[in-house]
Write a protein that holds these residues in place. Sequence first.
Motif, mmCIF file in Angstrom:
data_model
loop_
_atom_site.group_PDB
_atom_site.id
_atom_site.type_symbol
_atom_site.label_atom_id
_atom_site.label_comp_id
_atom_site.label_asym_id
_atom_site.label_seq_id
_atom_site.Cartn_x
_atom_site.Cartn_y
_atom_site.Cartn_z
ATOM 1 N N GLN A 89 0.826 -1.203 0.000
ATOM 2 C CA GLN A 89 0.000 0.000 0.000
ATOM 3 C C GLN A 89 0.866 1.262 0.000
ATOM 4 O O GLN A 89 0.647 2.205 0.753
ATOM 5 C CB GLN A 89 -0.950 0.002 1.186
ATOM 6 N N ALA A 90 1.892 1.239 -0.871
ATOM 7 C CA ALA A 90 2.771 2.393 -1.127
ATOM 8 C C ALA A 90 3.673 2.718 0.051
ATOM 9 O O ALA A 90 4.210 3.828 0.125
ATOM 10 C CB ALA A 90 1.959 3.616 -1.536
ATOM 11 N N GLU A 91 3.877 1.773 0.977
ATOM 12 C CA GLU A 91 4.772 1.999 2.105
ATOM 13 C C GLU A 91 5.687 0.796 2.273
ATOM 14 O O GLU A 91 5.332 -0.335 1.921
ATOM 15 C CB GLU A 91 3.990 2.211 3.401
ATOM 16 N N GLY A 92 6.866 1.059 2.829
ATOM 17 C CA GLY A 92 7.793 -0.019 3.127
ATOM 18 C C GLY A 92 8.723 0.402 4.242
ATOM 19 O O GLY A 92 8.917 1.597 4.498
ATOM 20 N N GLU A 93 9.292 -0.562 4.926
ATOM 21 C CA GLU A 93 10.254 -0.269 5.982
ATOM 22 C C GLU A 93 11.410 -1.250 5.903
ATOM 23 O O GLU A 93 11.244 -2.405 5.508
ATOM 24 C CB GLU A 93 9.592 -0.342 7.360
ATOM 25 N N GLY A 94 12.603 -0.753 6.244
ATOM 26 C CA GLY A 94 13.790 -1.598 6.153
ATOM 27 C C GLY A 94 14.871 -1.109 7.089
ATOM 28 O O GLY A 94 14.699 -0.139 7.850
ATOM 29 N N SER A 95 16.014 -1.774 7.017
ATOM 30 C CA SER A 95 17.141 -1.423 7.886
ATOM 31 C C SER A 95 18.417 -1.979 7.283
ATOM 32 O O SER A 95 18.403 -2.945 6.508
ATOM 33 C CB SER A 95 16.940 -1.990 9.302
ATOM 34 N N PHE A 96 19.525 -1.360 7.632
ATOM 35 C CA PHE A 96 20.859 -1.841 7.276
ATOM 36 C C PHE A 96 21.698 -1.900 8.549
ATOM 37 O O PHE A 96 21.805 -0.894 9.269
ATOM 38 C CB PHE A 96 21.563 -0.906 6.288
ATOM 39 N N TYR A 97 22.297 -3.052 8.822
ATOM 40 C CA TYR A 97 23.339 -3.086 9.837
ATOM 41 C C TYR A 97 24.621 -2.600 9.176
ATOM 42 O O TYR A 97 25.038 -3.128 8.130
ATOM 43 C CB TYR A 97 23.527 -4.503 10.383
ATOM 44 N N LEU A 98 25.243 -1.584 9.748
ATOM 45 C CA LEU A 98 26.432 -0.973 9.159
ATOM 46 C C LEU A 98 27.658 -1.737 9.662
ATOM 47 O O LEU A 98 28.037 -1.605 10.840
ATOM 48 C CB LEU A 98 26.520 0.501 9.538
ATOM 49 N N PRO A 99 28.295 -2.541 8.809
ATOM 50 C CA PRO A 99 29.356 -3.435 9.287
ATOM 51 C C PRO A 99 30.595 -2.664 9.725
ATOM 52 O O PRO A 99 30.840 -1.525 9.303
ATOM 53 C CB PRO A 99 29.649 -4.311 8.058
ATOM 54 N N LEU A 100 31.387 -3.322 10.567
ATOM 55 C CA LEU A 100 32.598 -2.709 11.104
ATOM 56 C C LEU A 100 33.728 -2.648 10.090
ATOM 57 O O LEU A 100 34.810 -2.145 10.400
ATOM 58 C CB LEU A 100 33.057 -3.490 12.345
ATOM 59 N N THR A 101 33.488 -3.135 8.887
ATOM 60 C CA THR A 101 34.495 -3.039 7.822
ATOM 61 C C THR A 101 34.422 -1.713 7.080
ATOM 62 O O THR A 101 35.325 -1.394 6.301
ATOM 63 C CB THR A 101 34.297 -4.179 6.814
ATOM 64 N N LEU A 102 33.353 -0.928 7.305
ATOM 65 C CA LEU A 102 33.201 0.331 6.591
ATOM 66 C C LEU A 102 34.228 1.354 7.073
ATOM 67 O O LEU A 102 34.531 1.439 8.269
ATOM 68 C CB LEU A 102 31.799 0.894 6.794
ATOM 69 N N ALA A 103 34.746 2.125 6.136
ATOM 70 C CA ALA A 103 35.645 3.219 6.474
ATOM 71 C C ALA A 103 34.839 4.454 6.830
ATOM 72 O O ALA A 103 33.691 4.629 6.389
ATOM 73 C CB ALA A 103 36.587 3.513 5.308
ATOM 74 N N SER A 104 35.409 5.332 7.634
ATOM 75 C CA SER A 104 34.738 6.583 7.978
ATOM 76 C C SER A 104 34.633 7.473 6.749
ATOM 77 O O SER A 104 35.561 7.567 5.944
ATOM 78 C CB SER A 104 35.513 7.309 9.080
ATOM 79 N N GLY A 105 33.496 8.115 6.603
ATOM 80 C CA GLY A 105 33.322 9.000 5.454
ATOM 81 C C GLY A 105 31.872 9.383 5.260
ATOM 82 O O GLY A 105 30.976 8.952 6.003
#
Length: 829
Positions: A100-116
């Motif tokens: 019905q035109a809506e959605g929800e989600g999430s991302f776990y931000l892994p510890l391998t990501l560099a700052s930026g």
Amino acid sequence: MRTICLCLLFCHCMNGLLAQTDGSATIRSEFDAYRMKGMQEKLFVHTDKTAYLAGEICWFKLYCLDGTSHRPLPISKLAYVDILDRDDRYLLQGKIALDQAEGEGSFYLPLTLASGNYKLRAYTNWMKNFGPDFFFEQPITIINTLKTLPAPAPALPSSAPASSSSVPASPSSAPADSLFEISFFPEGGDMVDGIRSKVAFRASDRQGRGKDCQGLIVDERKDTLATFHSGRGGLGQFWFTPTGGHHYEAIVRFPLAASPQSAASPQSTSSSQSASSPYLIKALPPVRSEGYTMHVAASTGRRLTITVHAKGPASPELYLFGRTGQSRPFVRKGQLTKDSTEFVLDKDSLGDGITQLTILDASLRPVSERLYFKRPAQPLAIALQTDKDRYDRRNRVTLSVSVPDSTAASLSLAVYRLDSLGQPPAPDIHAYLWLTSDLKGRIDSVERYFTLQGEEADLAFDDLMLTHGWRRFHWESIHRMANRQSSLPNPPEFSGQIITGRLTDIRTGEPLANRYASLSVPGVNYKFQYARTDTAGRLFFDIRDYFGTTGIVLHSGNNADSPCKVEMFSPFSEQFGGDRLLPFGLSQEQAGVLTRRSLGMQVQNIYTGDSMRQFRGSITDTLHFFGRPYRAYMLDDYTRFTTMEEVLREYVQEIGVNRPHGKLHVLMEDVLRKEFFNDDNTLVLLDGVPVPDDKIFNYDPLKVRRLEVVPMGYFLGPSAFSGIASFTTYKGNYEGLELDRHSVFVDYEGMQFKREFYSPAYETPEQAATHLPDIRDLMFWSPDIHADARGKTQLRFYTSDLPGKYGIVVQGITPDGRTCTATSEFEVD
């Protein structure tokens, strides 16, 4: 009588000719055809915040809306969300179900990501037809406190408010080409010899941030012809009368912020500014010897006047075509008189938001164009009220939400601690839908435009319309779409996920046309579909309710077919917009905030990690593609035999077993004709994976829980089968089955399961006295809020152990397309 008849015939022919040559009907018909083929979607994403630590979770809510009315548009059932780095490389990708035109989600931000600084963007499959400029984009910051942080980004010269004073024509300071840039935009598109025109400009640094400036317009002899200075966000405008055969340049200064020493000495300020301010020399657009100009003037009343000037050979007839998005189209016809004409419009006849105004000649060739903005109604003012202004730690917060004039608004809410981490500005749904989603380039402090009033607002919006340009429609694209015979390459996913691939000959590399193939999403509630390749060897599967990361199995033929190469296409867009991310940097003053945030992130992952990894199962149809089977056998209800041959012979009435050429085969009964099929075309599936009927006899029946049979002819897409025998194991993972040479497993993800937001409850003194630390930075997140019949609702959550000031942000939309937004604050001692 002969004369009268000839005259009548002549008049009839002339009327027909005039009707054919009148372009108004053609313009309307082509735009109507375009609207039928080019429905526009917009996505808005509300994230819980915009600055994160690696190891935290990014939560978001998606709103899928009609591109013009902003009403919820329940067409697409799937959206794609990416997180990209500054080089447009994918870091995280997700497929989000839309209901019905809506959605929800999430991302776990892994510890391998560099700052930026990173870019979060969202789009549907249909939106890919119109390019990446239409995708939702939002900058976010991710900081990895467990890695060495990068050095602070070099600071660019800051600018002070520009004045209207003149600038020396012979600058003596350093060139600023590597630091700043400026672009000029003649109103209507062109500067024409001898016609006085308005010219707008936008000055910015190399990251696209607007910068104040002041400058001169000079000719090739360095004679000063005009001066200008910027207003809000480096934007501005000036009037100029160009002369053909001359070359014009702008000498632009970017004033530096005054130092404390210079501020104490006003006399030295001017000289130091002149000596040290960086400058830029930029050529103006070329002057055309003939052509058209247009000027839009809004009166203090309800009139809008569009004046068109022409020079040289010009069409005597001109058309003004205007429309707001894909609605309210209108056409006005005008005649040039002494090389000019005027069109007068009533502002009330225009839609809210951006209206595109295009001048076309008698050949329907666009010759001039610009935008006009009509301010929409203010967003619905949601009332937020907490039961207290200050709370102790681990106290209950009762938040009352009231939506005026609407009882059906869909809302999302975030409560997070306000700190000095320097979060990128979060997009506001009102400003995004009415401005950002339809304009090119970065708009600095877009929300502030809607707080302006009177002439200041008119000038600010006029600068914005002149400099950022129309990006969503062009007349050429309308004409091309209206006359397009084939469908667009990316259809809307109004049923489920469209999975595409290609089959090619493994020896020659040539595409395999008219080859039958099947796609399976293995599992207890598996998905299965058949398709046939087109002339380019492409396959298209429309799979509903595909969630999780189980992967897919593609079966590309039978024993009579030659082996082929299977290539599956990624549904994520490989096109990228031109907006640049700002440089990333941290200051020493943020060390304390980062230490606390890092401690909170690690504590949450250690003590509540299991609670943060809870997902809700999706509500899907448990019936397989063939619906209810003719008969289902639960093998545990019968004697468990050790061979599949014994199972089928002893109690499966609809299946016989024969042994032609020394091999066992499934022989399916046709219950409609009361006889067995005389071929080996029975579709045999194990957890949704096709299995040659002679191979199923080698499978261990003790792993099989259920057998469903469809003992009759069955048509599936382009294929026909002599019945179906569907075996389902206990685990749904076809354990121990060796895929044949025509089947290949592809690591392919479905849509995300919905993650449960974890918020501890301290309802009793014992719960509040627990020694488990609670250092949550995000106190509460609720993506699915709906008011009751009175337009009211209440939310309850508990504070953490972290004192400080907390912000509440609510965004949403009503069924009739009105935006909702509100903010509030409270403190925890």
